[in-house]
Design an enzyme around this catalytic site. Sequence first.
Site, PDB file in Angstrom:
ATOM      1  CD  GLU A  24      -2.843   1.227   2.320  1.00  0.00           C
ATOM      2  OE1 GLU A  24      -3.606   0.267   2.492  1.00  0.00           O
ATOM      3  OE2 GLU A  24      -2.799   2.212   3.054  1.00  0.00           O
TER       4      GLU A  24
ATOM      5  CG  ASP B   4      10.040   5.844  -6.330  1.00  0.00           C
ATOM      6  OD1 ASP B   4      10.912   6.197  -5.507  1.00  0.00           O
ATOM      7  OD2 ASP B   4       8.887   5.521  -5.984  1.00  0.00           O
TER       8      ASP B   4
HETATM    9  P1  ADP Z   1       3.273   2.012  -5.537  1.00  0.00           P
HETATM   10  O1  ADP Z   1       3.224   2.849  -6.769  1.00  0.00           O
HETATM   11  O2  ADP Z   1       2.115   2.246  -4.652  1.00  0.00           O
HETATM   12  O3  ADP Z   1       4.595   2.096  -4.825  1.00  0.00           O
HETATM   13  P2  ADP Z   1       4.167  -0.577  -6.524  1.00  0.00           P
HETATM   14  O4  ADP Z   1       3.925  -0.910  -7.941  1.00  0.00           O
HETATM   15  O5  ADP Z   1       5.547  -0.165  -6.162  1.00  0.00           O
HETATM   16  O6  ADP Z   1       3.093   0.505  -6.055  1.00  0.00           O
HETATM   17  O7  ADP Z   1       3.749  -1.807  -5.611  1.00  0.00           O
HETATM   18  C1  ADP Z   1       3.774  -1.700  -4.198  1.00  0.00           C
HETATM   19  C2  ADP Z   1       4.238  -3.004  -3.590  1.00  0.00           C
HETATM   20  O8  ADP Z   1       3.375  -4.062  -3.998  1.00  0.00           O
HETATM   21  C3  ADP Z   1       5.630  -3.422  -4.046  1.00  0.00           C
HETATM   22  O9  ADP Z   1       6.624  -2.845  -3.231  1.00  0.00           O
HETATM   23  C4  ADP Z   1       5.560  -4.926  -3.877  1.00  0.00           C
HETATM   24  O10 ADP Z   1       5.795  -5.304  -2.535  1.00  0.00           O
HETATM   25  C5  ADP Z   1       4.114  -5.244  -4.217  1.00  0.00           C
HETATM   26  N1  ADP Z   1       4.031  -5.634  -5.643  1.00  0.00           N
HETATM   27  C6  ADP Z   1       3.857  -4.819  -6.703  1.00  0.00           C
HETATM   28  N2  ADP Z   1       3.813  -5.510  -7.847  1.00  0.00           N
HETATM   29  C7  ADP Z   1       3.965  -6.812  -7.498  1.00  0.00           C
HETATM   30  C8  ADP Z   1       4.035  -8.034  -8.237  1.00  0.00           C
HETATM   31  N3  ADP Z   1       3.877  -8.080  -9.555  1.00  0.00           N
HETATM   32  N4  ADP Z   1       4.223  -9.185  -7.536  1.00  0.00           N
HETATM   33  C9  ADP Z   1       4.337  -9.172  -6.203  1.00  0.00           C
HETATM   34  N5  ADP Z   1       4.288  -8.061  -5.461  1.00  0.00           N
HETATM   35  C10 ADP Z   1       4.120  -6.885  -6.092  1.00  0.00           C
HETATM   36 MG    MG Z   2       6.479   1.495  -5.355  1.00  0.00          MG
END
Ligand code: ADP
Ligand code: MG
Length: 499
Positions: free
Chosen positions: A54, A165
Amino acid sequence: MEIAPPVQRSSHQNVEKDKSRRKIPRDVEVDIEYLYEVVPQLSRIFRVIDKIGEGTFSSVYLAEAQMTDGSRKMFALKHLIPTSHPMRIAAELQCLTVAGGTENVMGVTYCFRKEHHVVIVMPYMEHQTFVDIVGSLSFEEVRHYIYHLLKALRHIHKFGIIHRDIKPNNFLFNQQRREYALVDFGLAQGTTDTQIELLKVVKSKAHKGGGSSGRVEDAHGKQKLLPLPPNTRNPSVHSSTKAPAKRSCPPSCIKHTKELLVLDKAPRSVFGERNLNSTNSHKIGTDNVEGQLSKPTKEDVIPRKIVSFKRRSVPVKTPLNGQKPKPAAVSQTLSCSCFMNDRVCNICLSRKQQVAPRAGTPGFRAPEVLTKCPNQGTAIDMWSAGVILLSLLSGRYPFFKASDDLNALTQIMTIRGSKETIEAAKKFGKSIVCSRELPRLNLRILCETLRGLRSYDDGSLPAEFQASRHPAEVPYGIWFFKRRLLRQLKEKMLMADRI
Ligand code: ADP
Ligand code: MG
Ligand code: ZN
């Protein structure tokens, strides 16, 4: 592999069923119900199992789907906050579809949209959290980790994508399977020659219209991915469809949204920002996506009067004739008198404000981001990768923990040396003035010391960089350096665009 035909199930039933299998907290249950409610198509395909991430701009869920061959597969569902700019969302999707799915870059399987709610479906990759592995990786594993991160960066940079990022939360790592995946293109921008069409739009201007409309839900192939129509954020446009949910965000994210609004309204100084996102993936305030799409906000402009980084107010000298300097004219004709002076001179105060992108997470921001250089390139991702490497080698995470950009720059100077930092800044047309010189540290000695392989007292590090008394309680790398030194440096440091 195809996803099996939809299975009709009410969202409530889903949650009830999942509860029996896996203990999930009540607030997560509520969020899952909410997800089914705002994007009902999901319930026909997925069984949402848990919330796994989140941030301020999204919630990520773990979900399971039955495939046509009878197997079950896990997916990550990224539910973007509904206030995200449609063009920003489309750009994130285009990065994933064009560059993802190979070379350690996460791919995208599908995308759903219902009104202003967008859910990006990706293959789920099980991964460790960085804190759990940072101190325990072998040298060989560190080498592999960085190799694979650089591989991902080389790949996206070839497409002219600046991720902006790069940090451990956005580079998923599975230690057992030796799998790596770069995620989160939510802040990505394009280089001048980027191949990602939508990044050109994101970079150049606010997108208030135009763009072809398309159903993102249909977008499982590169060609089919079309930008969302900008008016999708306006529920009234979709009056023929089901009335939009009253809430615009999962219950548990409301607190963030409030913060976001408050921060958005209040013009904040570049070096006096609140830091709400140093240890997690939250992105706030000036880092918010809308901020990048629209015209530069007030926060993107350095208010000259705070550039001196001093706590007390800056005494502004009145020129001899008793009149305030005329901004443009003064800066053209007089030379700056900031040097060796602990305040910003009137000339610098009157100079044109500079606008530069400033997304990212404080401890990972490159010096050119911190000093608001307008021409930022893919090197900023390389810097962040370097900070990750420092963490892995020193066993400290986060390595830099700065509450604002000035502190961040000060911490960088304590490691890279003041002269070197000043020289580097000059190349970008920035001048940093510092009250004292700091030596450049030998990073190997620094990392070995932080890892406990060397004694702090063996004379390899300058005396003032000796450890605090309770190293075990302080996980950060830079925090080991005497705070007094950082404070002194900060109070006397001064930065301005070079004349
Ligand atoms: P935000 O833009 O809110 O930072 P992210 O794309 O970085 O969103 O995703 C947040 C978190 O969700 C990541 O740090 C990871 O832990 C989990 N996550 C995102 N994509 C995946 C994926 N394809 N498989 C497993 N976990 C994921
Ligand atoms: Mg992220
Ligand atoms: Zn000056």
